[in-house]
Design a protein around this motif. Structure first.
Motif, PDB file in Angstrom:
ATOM      1  N   VAL A  99      42.485 -39.237  14.689  1.00  0.00           N
ATOM      2  CA  VAL A  99      43.558 -39.211  13.702  1.00  0.00           C
ATOM      3  C   VAL A  99      43.115 -40.047  12.511  1.00  0.00           C
ATOM      4  N   ASP A 100      43.323 -39.523  11.311  1.00  0.00           N
ATOM      5  CA  ASP A 100      43.033 -40.270  10.099  1.00  0.00           C
ATOM      6  C   ASP A 100      44.156 -41.291   9.892  1.00  0.00           C
ATOM      7  N   PRO A 101      43.828 -42.591   9.962  1.00  0.00           N
ATOM      8  CA  PRO A 101      44.879 -43.606   9.805  1.00  0.00           C
ATOM      9  C   PRO A 101      45.658 -43.471   8.504  1.00  0.00           C
ATOM     10  N   ALA A 102      44.971 -43.081   7.428  1.00  0.00           N
ATOM     11  CA  ALA A 102      45.667 -42.923   6.146  1.00  0.00           C
ATOM     12  C   ALA A 102      46.680 -41.789   6.215  1.00  0.00           C
ATOM     13  N   ASP A 103      46.317 -40.714   6.905  1.00  0.00           N
ATOM     14  CA  ASP A 103      47.236 -39.591   7.078  1.00  0.00           C
ATOM     15  C   ASP A 103      48.443 -40.026   7.910  1.00  0.00           C
ATOM     16  N   MET A 104      48.177 -40.782   8.980  1.00  0.00           N
ATOM     17  CA  MET A 104      49.278 -41.250   9.821  1.00  0.00           C
ATOM     18  C   MET A 104      50.159 -42.227   9.043  1.00  0.00           C
ATOM     19  N   ALA A 105      49.566 -43.064   8.206  1.00  0.00           N
ATOM     20  CA  ALA A 105      50.338 -44.005   7.389  1.00  0.00           C
ATOM     21  C   ALA A 105      51.246 -43.263   6.407  1.00  0.00           C
ATOM     22  N   ASN A 106      50.791 -42.102   5.944  1.00  0.00           N
ATOM     23  CA  ASN A 106      51.600 -41.303   5.023  1.00  0.00           C
ATOM     24  C   ASN A 106      52.704 -40.532   5.731  1.00  0.00           C
ATOM     25  N   ARG A 107      52.555 -40.338   7.041  1.00  0.00           N
ATOM     26  CA  ARG A 107      53.561 -39.584   7.815  1.00  0.00           C
ATOM     27  C   ARG A 107      53.907 -40.345   9.103  1.00  0.00           C
ATOM     28  N   PRO A 108      54.382 -41.599   8.989  1.00  0.00           N
ATOM     29  CA  PRO A 108      54.607 -42.417  10.176  1.00  0.00           C
ATOM     30  C   PRO A 108      55.749 -41.939  11.076  1.00  0.00           C
ATOM     31  N   ASP A 109      56.617 -41.086  10.540  1.00  0.00           N
ATOM     32  CA  ASP A 109      57.732 -40.594  11.342  1.00  0.00           C
ATOM     33  C   ASP A 109      57.442 -39.245  11.990  1.00  0.00           C
ATOM     34  N   SER A 110      56.224 -38.728  11.792  1.00  0.00           N
ATOM     35  CA  SER A 110      55.834 -37.487  12.462  1.00  0.00           C
ATOM     36  C   SER A 110      55.725 -37.762  13.956  1.00  0.00           C
ATOM     37  N   ALA A 111      56.186 -36.824  14.743  1.00  0.00           N
ATOM     38  CA  ALA A 111      56.176 -37.000  16.199  1.00  0.00           C
ATOM     39  C   ALA A 111      54.754 -37.108  16.728  1.00  0.00           C
ATOM     40  N   PHE A 112      54.596 -37.916  17.786  1.00  0.00           N
ATOM     41  CA  PHE A 112      53.274 -38.059  18.390  1.00  0.00           C
ATOM     42  C   PHE A 112      52.698 -36.705  18.811  1.00  0.00           C
ATOM     43  N   ASP A 113      53.545 -35.789  19.253  1.00  0.00           N
ATOM     44  CA  ASP A 113      52.998 -34.492  19.678  1.00  0.00           C
ATOM     45  C   ASP A 113      52.405 -33.712  18.506  1.00  0.00           C
ATOM     46  N   GLU A 114      52.855 -33.990  17.275  1.00  0.00           N
ATOM     47  CA  GLU A 114      52.233 -33.371  16.102  1.00  0.00           C
ATOM     48  C   GLU A 114      50.809 -33.888  15.903  1.00  0.00           C
ATOM     49  N   TRP A 115      50.549 -35.083  16.390  1.00  0.00           N
ATOM     50  CA  TRP A 115      49.211 -35.679  16.297  1.00  0.00           C
ATOM     51  C   TRP A 115      48.364 -35.301  17.517  1.00  0.00           C
ATOM     52  N   GLY A 116      48.986 -34.641  18.482  1.00  0.00           N
ATOM     53  CA  GLY A 116      48.257 -34.228  19.679  1.00  0.00           C
ATOM     54  C   GLY A 116      48.327 -35.232  20.816  1.00  0.00           C
ATOM     55  N   LEU A 117      49.170 -36.242  20.681  1.00  0.00           N
ATOM     56  CA  LEU A 117      49.291 -37.275  21.717  1.00  0.00           C
ATOM     57  C   LEU A 117      50.483 -36.965  22.612  1.00  0.00           C
ATOM     58  N   ASP A 118      50.228 -36.850  23.907  1.00  0.00           N
ATOM     59  CA  ASP A 118      51.321 -36.606  24.843  1.00  0.00           C
ATOM     60  C   ASP A 118      51.767 -37.919  25.486  1.00  0.00           C
ATOM     61  N   SER A 119      52.773 -37.845  26.350  1.00  0.00           N
ATOM     62  CA  SER A 119      53.335 -39.052  26.952  1.00  0.00           C
ATOM     63  C   SER A 119      52.322 -39.788  27.824  1.00  0.00           C
ATOM     64  N   LEU A 120      51.449 -39.056  28.471  1.00  0.00           N
ATOM     65  CA  LEU A 120      50.426 -39.696  29.300  1.00  0.00           C
ATOM     66  C   LEU A 120      49.436 -40.477  28.426  1.00  0.00           C
ATOM     67  N   GLY A 121      49.064 -39.911  27.300  1.00  0.00           N
ATOM     68  CA  GLY A 121      48.185 -40.607  26.370  1.00  0.00           C
ATOM     69  C   GLY A 121      48.828 -41.872  25.826  1.00  0.00           C
ATOM     70  N   LEU A 122      50.124 -41.788  25.528  1.00  0.00           N
ATOM     71  CA  LEU A 122      50.841 -42.949  25.014  1.00  0.00           C
ATOM     72  C   LEU A 122      50.946 -44.018  26.099  1.00  0.00           C
ATOM     73  N   LEU A 123      51.153 -43.595  27.325  1.00  0.00           N
ATOM     74  CA  LEU A 123      51.206 -44.541  28.443  1.00  0.00           C
ATOM     75  C   LEU A 123      49.881 -45.289  28.572  1.00  0.00           C
ATOM     76  N   GLY A 124      48.769 -44.593  28.373  1.00  0.00           N
ATOM     77  CA  GLY A 124      47.460 -45.229  28.410  1.00  0.00           C
ATOM     78  C   GLY A 124      47.293 -46.260  27.308  1.00  0.00           C
ATOM     79  N   ILE A 125      47.819 -45.955  26.129  1.00  0.00           N
ATOM     80  CA  ILE A 125      47.756 -46.894  25.009  1.00  0.00           C
ATOM     81  C   ILE A 125      48.593 -48.138  25.321  1.00  0.00           C
TER      82      ILE A 125
END
Length: 85
Positions: free
Chosen positions: A22-48
């Motif tokens: 994920v491009d951090p600058a892109d995420m900074a511009n769209r911080p309210d976009s859902a994690f699934d739009e970035w391709g991160l699922d609940s299991l990935g978030l749990l790992g983080i």
């Protein structure tokens, strides 16, 4: 090490923990976009969450893995880290 998680660190954790680039600058511009739009699922978030708990040697709030967006996650994690919980 700072006790605040940044967008850049979150993007790095997404790459390391879930293999998602994920491009951090892109995420900074769209911080309210859902994690699934970035391709991160609940299991990935749990790992983080687990990685951050290990890194900071303390648990994060039990609902940290239920956050839906980068902004929500960063707000929750940074509040917990600065409060010392």
């Amino acid at each position: 090490m700072t006790d605040r998680l940044t967008i850049e660190e979150l993007a790095s954790l997404m790459k390391k923990g879930a293999g998602i680039s994920v491009d951090p600058a892109d995420m900074a511009n769209r911080p309210d976009s859902a994690f699934d739009e970035w391709g991160l699922d609940s299991l990935g978030l749990l790992g983080i969450v687990g990685e951050l708990e290990n890194r900071h040697s303390r648990p994060l709030p039990s609902d940290a893995d239920k956050c839906k967006s980068p902004r929500e996650f960063l707000d929750l994690v940074n509040t917990a880290l600065t409060a010392g919980t």
